[in-house]
Design an enzyme around this catalytic site. Structure first.
Site, PDB file in Angstrom:
ATOM      1  N   ALA A  34       0.773  -1.356  -0.055  1.00 19.17           N
ATOM      2  CA  ALA A  34      -0.091   0.040   0.037  1.00 19.17           C
ATOM      3  C   ALA A  34       0.859   1.472  -0.054  1.00 19.17           C
ATOM      4  O   ALA A  34       1.924   1.225   0.649  1.00 19.17           O
ATOM      5  CB  ALA A  34      -0.953  -0.186   1.187  1.00 19.17           C
ATOM      6  N   SER A 102       3.756  -6.829   1.841  1.00 20.66           N
ATOM      7  CA  SER A 102       2.676  -6.279   2.488  1.00 20.66           C
ATOM      8  C   SER A 102       1.301  -6.452   1.989  1.00 20.66           C
ATOM      9  O   SER A 102       0.687  -7.695   1.912  1.00 20.66           O
ATOM     10  CB  SER A 102       3.026  -4.764   2.726  1.00 20.66           C
ATOM     11  OG  SER A 102       2.238  -3.932   3.801  1.00 20.66           O
ATOM     12  N   LYS A 176       7.875   3.104  11.650  1.00 15.90           N
ATOM     13  CA  LYS A 176       7.033   1.649  11.588  1.00 15.90           C
ATOM     14  C   LYS A 176       7.613   0.717  10.021  1.00 15.90           C
ATOM     15  O   LYS A 176       7.510  -0.242  10.299  1.00 15.90           O
ATOM     16  CB  LYS A 176       5.673   1.889  11.313  1.00 15.90           C
ATOM     17  CG  LYS A 176       5.141   2.672  12.483  1.00 15.90           C
ATOM     18  CD  LYS A 176       5.075   1.684  13.761  1.00 15.90           C
ATOM     19  CE  LYS A 176       4.494   2.155  14.915  1.00 15.90           C
ATOM     20  NZ  LYS A 176       4.317   1.277  16.064  1.00 15.90           N
ATOM     21  N   ASP A 227      10.273  -6.457  11.748  1.00 11.54           N
ATOM     22  CA  ASP A 227       9.269  -5.868  11.060  1.00 11.54           C
ATOM     23  C   ASP A 227       8.503  -5.386  12.265  1.00 11.54           C
ATOM     24  O   ASP A 227       8.034  -6.036  13.297  1.00 11.54           O
ATOM     25  CB  ASP A 227       8.551  -6.752  10.363  1.00 11.54           C
ATOM     26  CG  ASP A 227       7.494  -5.782   9.361  1.00 11.54           C
ATOM     27  OD1 ASP A 227       6.927  -4.910   9.757  1.00 11.54           O
ATOM     28  OD2 ASP A 227       6.721  -6.664   8.509  1.00 11.54           O
ATOM     29  N   HIS A 255      10.381  -3.710   7.837  1.00 10.51           N
ATOM     30  CA  HIS A 255       9.291  -4.035   6.732  1.00 10.51           C
ATOM     31  C   HIS A 255       9.693  -3.976   5.437  1.00 10.51           C
ATOM     32  O   HIS A 255       9.132  -4.716   4.591  1.00 10.51           O
ATOM     33  CB  HIS A 255       8.005  -3.161   7.309  1.00 10.51           C
ATOM     34  CG  HIS A 255       6.786  -3.597   6.377  1.00 10.51           C
ATOM     35  ND1 HIS A 255       6.101  -4.721   6.603  1.00 10.51           N
ATOM     36  CD2 HIS A 255       6.074  -2.669   5.440  1.00 10.51           C
ATOM     37  CE1 HIS A 255       4.933  -4.728   5.782  1.00 10.51           C
ATOM     38  NE2 HIS A 255       5.057  -3.642   5.119  1.00 10.51           N
TER      39      HIS A 255
END
Length: 274
Positions: A34, A102, A176, A227, A255
């Site tokens: 995304a 993801s 993140k 992650d 991530h």
């Protein structure tokens, strides 16, 4: 031995070597997550190509340089259209290895359900991994239940037609997603990310992915140990829930493993392909 026979033997040996090289050559299709685009694979793509593989990194709808806007993409099927189009035009005897990162894991499942005969294997890279027992939105819903609102930091969620759009802010990207990636990659992401969506509203209304389609194609999962966005315990839960046996792990990867550990990701994909 005559010179003609020597030449024939050399030609035969060269042809066998060439045939073996072609046989080992794979077509990897890289599917981003995304808010990202094909650009996120810029380190991995040349590594795979230098090993002799064909590589396609594509932009899904309203991503990367795709001209659509997220407000005009109402369903996950429309969002995933570029991948569906690619598989539809792949020759019958040329299967691909789909690699999804993801949210790209849902793209893999959806596309494979439509064209299982075109996919040799699905590889989920720290990705959402759906099963065939629940609706497509199940792993996203379970993720939402365990993720507090505060964890999204400065990510913006806004109404967008019949869905909710999502746009990662710089704090979320920094803390993140890219916390172990080079700062240059973080800055690149800050410049290139675009609004996207999890398409929860649409996916919750869709039928389960089928055992005959998505469920019939072998699956591998690559766990990223550092992650924060999709934590290891949730990755492991999805692996168990979907009964995936072929699991590799990349230590120290955040991530965005294609940025923080590109060589290790390349090695893992080579291992899976072979």
């Amino acid at each position: 031995m005559s010179s003609e026979k020597i030449v024939l033997i050399l030609i035969f040996c060269l042809s066998m070597m060439s045939w073996g090289h072609c046989k080992d050559r794979k077509h990897f299709v890289l599917v981003h997550g995304a808010c990202h685009g094909a650009w996120s694979w810029y380190k991995l793509k040349p590594l795979l190509e230098s090993a002799g593989h064909k590589v396609t990194a594509l932009d899904l709808a309203a991503s990367g340089i795709n001209m659509r806007k997220i407000d005009d993409v109402d369903t996950f099927a429309v969002y995933n259209q570029p991948l569906l189009r690619l598989l539809a035009t792949t020759l019958p005897n040329q299967k691909v290895i789909l690699v999804g990162h993801s949210l790209g894991g849902l793209s893999l499942a959806h596309a494979t359900d439509e064209y299982p005969q075109k996919v040799e294997r699905n590889v989920f890279v720290s990705a959402f991994l759906p099963d065939t027992e629940h609706r497509p939105s199940y792993v996203l819903e379970k993720y939402g239940e365990r993720t507090p609102t505060s964890a999204w930091m400065d990510t913006k969620f806004e109404p967008s037609g019949n869905k909710t759009s999502m746009f990662f802010g710089p704090m979320f990207l920094t803390n993140k997603l890219y916390q172990r990636s080079p700062v240059q990659d973080l800055e690149l992401a800050k410049s290139l990310v675009r609004p996207s969506s999890l398409f929860l509203e649409d996916l919750s209304r869709q039928k389960n992915f089928s055992k005959e389609g998505y469920g019939s194609v072998p699956r591998s999962y690559i766990v990223c140990t550092e992650d924060i966005a999709i934590p290891v315990d949730y990755q492991q839960w999805m692996i168990q829930n979907a009964a995936v046996n072929n699991v590799l792990s990349i230590k120290g990867a955040d991530h965005m493993v294609m940025n923080s550990k590109p060589r290790q990701l390349f090695d893992a994909l080579q291992n899976i392909a072979n």
